[in-house]
Design an enzyme around this catalytic site. Structure first.
Site, mmCIF file in Angstrom:
data_model
loop_
_atom_site.group_PDB
_atom_site.id
_atom_site.type_symbol
_atom_site.label_atom_id
_atom_site.label_comp_id
_atom_site.label_asym_id
_atom_site.label_seq_id
_atom_site.Cartn_x
_atom_site.Cartn_y
_atom_site.Cartn_z
ATOM 1 C CE1 TYR A 118 -53.507 120.616 -73.816
ATOM 2 C CE2 TYR A 118 -55.038 122.228 -72.905
ATOM 3 C CZ TYR A 118 -54.761 121.211 -73.796
ATOM 4 O OH TYR A 118 -55.728 120.810 -74.688
ATOM 5 C CD GLU A 166 -54.071 119.682 -77.455
ATOM 6 O OE1 GLU A 166 -53.635 118.946 -78.357
ATOM 7 O OE2 GLU A 166 -54.704 119.233 -76.482
#
Ligand code: GDP
Ligand code: MN
Length: 397
Positions: free
Chosen positions: A119, A207
């Protein structure tokens, strides 16, 4: 403003970030040709909507099959078939709300072999007024869930704008992610690339979930969610042109044409307020009295009658609205202008729900006079809590 995954990837590719080759399709007939231009042997067929969680989402219509909005295919034909099933149908994910979003575009991508899912995000940290990196070894998962259950698995730090991005930032991320060998150097380069794109394009959020290590040991951007600062769009025509209005709330879209600060919400009480702080306070006090606001609306300091009329029309066009609260503290904004706007709007669109008006400040007497002599069925209120109490009572009985 948000953009689609395929647009974000094209942008990141132009900066030199590693992304898969892919084709966007708008029509089912285009899918086979598009998939045929990619190498295989694995194709990924991805619904393009402005919401995450597509892989774990589901479609409302049976014809879409029972898989989510991200599908793997082993042939060109299969990829085209999956694209066809998703186009035009409604995808529901935990980020779309129960109504879901209609899929108007499909991105077909060359499939990657995945070794690890990581992530990574960049965002504007309001606390430090700096750009922050957030990374975790737990990619492909909901980061909110990781933060709640295993916060120690998240590394977050901000970058001093005086130095900007430095290689040590990238190494810090690489070590936190457990990267090895040439991946470390790749990570240092990629983080610098992302930081540069973030700053140059006035992003608010970037993101990448997941950032992957491929089966050949390379870092790759597998998903990308990007949001831009709308106030900076005037200097990025390339970004502004990526806007997909079909992704936006139709009421918010209408409001933006009139320069109204309007955000649609789920409640039953429509609010017309001047000033963002007062609008927030109004929403809070509606909740305090046991109801939910249907919107946030700041008509602004310099609103004229037309703008107020338009704002009122947008509120009444929301079928969830069971009552309206007009709460104006006239400073720069004059109460008589608001009153004229409300009366004009009601004359134009009618009023089928209770309306509570609280006016205070500049030209309050003229404002009250305009409302009182209009013949409208308005419930007058003296102060903020009185207004909230009255509208909640009128709606809930
Ligand atoms: P999201 O569900 O909206 O976040 O969409 P993503 O683009 O993140 O895809 C969801 C998941 O699908 C990823 O976490 C991967 O596990 C899987 N996926 C996406 N692209 C590929 C790919 O190229 N190859 C493989 N094997 N899996 C993929
Ligand atoms: Mn994702």
């Amino acid at each position: 403003m948000n953009i689609h995954e395929y647009q974000a990837k094209a942008l990141l590719r132009s900066y030199g970030a590693p992304v898969s080759d892919g084709r966007v399709v708008f029509k089912a007939e285009e899918a086979k040709t598009a998939a045929g231009e990619l190498d295989g042997p694995l194709w990924v067929v991805k619904a393009q909507i402005h919401a995450g969680g597509r892989g774990k989402g589901h479609f409302k219509e049976a014809g879409a099959g029972d898989k989510g909005g991200v599908r793997l295919a082993k042939s060109v034909e299969e990829a085209a078939e999956e694209a066809k099933k998703m186009l035009g149908r409604t995808l529901v994910t935990h980020q779309t709300g129960p109504t879901g979003k209609q899929v108007g575009r499909i991105y077909i991508e060359d499939g990657s072999g995945i070794e690890r899912e990581l992530y990574l995000a960049l965002l504007v940290d309001r606390q430090t007024s700096r750009i922050s990196f957030v990374c975790s070894t737990e990619g492909g998962m909901d980061i909110e869930e990781v933060a709640a259950k295993t916060p120690e698995k998240i590394l977050s730090f901000s970058v001093d704008p005086a130095t900007g991005y430095q290689p040590f930032h990238g190494r810090r991320i690489a070590f936190a992610l457990g990267l090895e060998g040439k991946q470390i150097k790749q990570c240092v380069g990629l983080m610098g690339t992302l930081y540069r794109a973030f700053v140059e394009k006035d992003m608010e959020m970037l993101e990448i979930n997941p950032l992957i290590i491929t089966d050949s040991g390379e870092l790759k951007v597998l998903d990308a969610k990007v949001g831009f600062d709308s106030n900076a769009l005037y200097r990025h025509n390339d970004i502004a042109s990526l806007r997909d209005e079909s992704e936006e709330d139709s009421k918010e879209l209408e409001a933006s044409k009139y320069d109204l600060n309007y955000i649609a919400l789920d409640g039953e009480i429509g609010c017309m307020v001047n000033g963002a702080g007062l609008a927030m306070a109004t929403m809070d006090i509606i909740k305090l009295y046991g109801a939910e606001p249907a919107n946030f609306l700041d008509v602004g300091g310099g609103a004229n009658k037309d703008k107020v009329t338009e704002a009122f029309k947008i509120i009444t066009s929301d079928s969830n609205v069971k009552g309206i609260l007009v709460n104006i503290f006239g400073g720069i904004m004059r109460c008589d202008v608001i009153a004229e706007g409300v009366v004009a709007a009601v004359k134009e669109v009618g009023l089928e729900v209770p309306l509570v008006v609280r006016l205070e400040g500049t030209n309050v007497e003229q404002g009250k006079e305009i409302i009182n002599s209009s013949g409208l069925n308005v419930i007058a209120a003296d102060n903020l809590s009185d207004a909230a109490e009255k509208i909640v009572k009128a709606v809930k009985g």
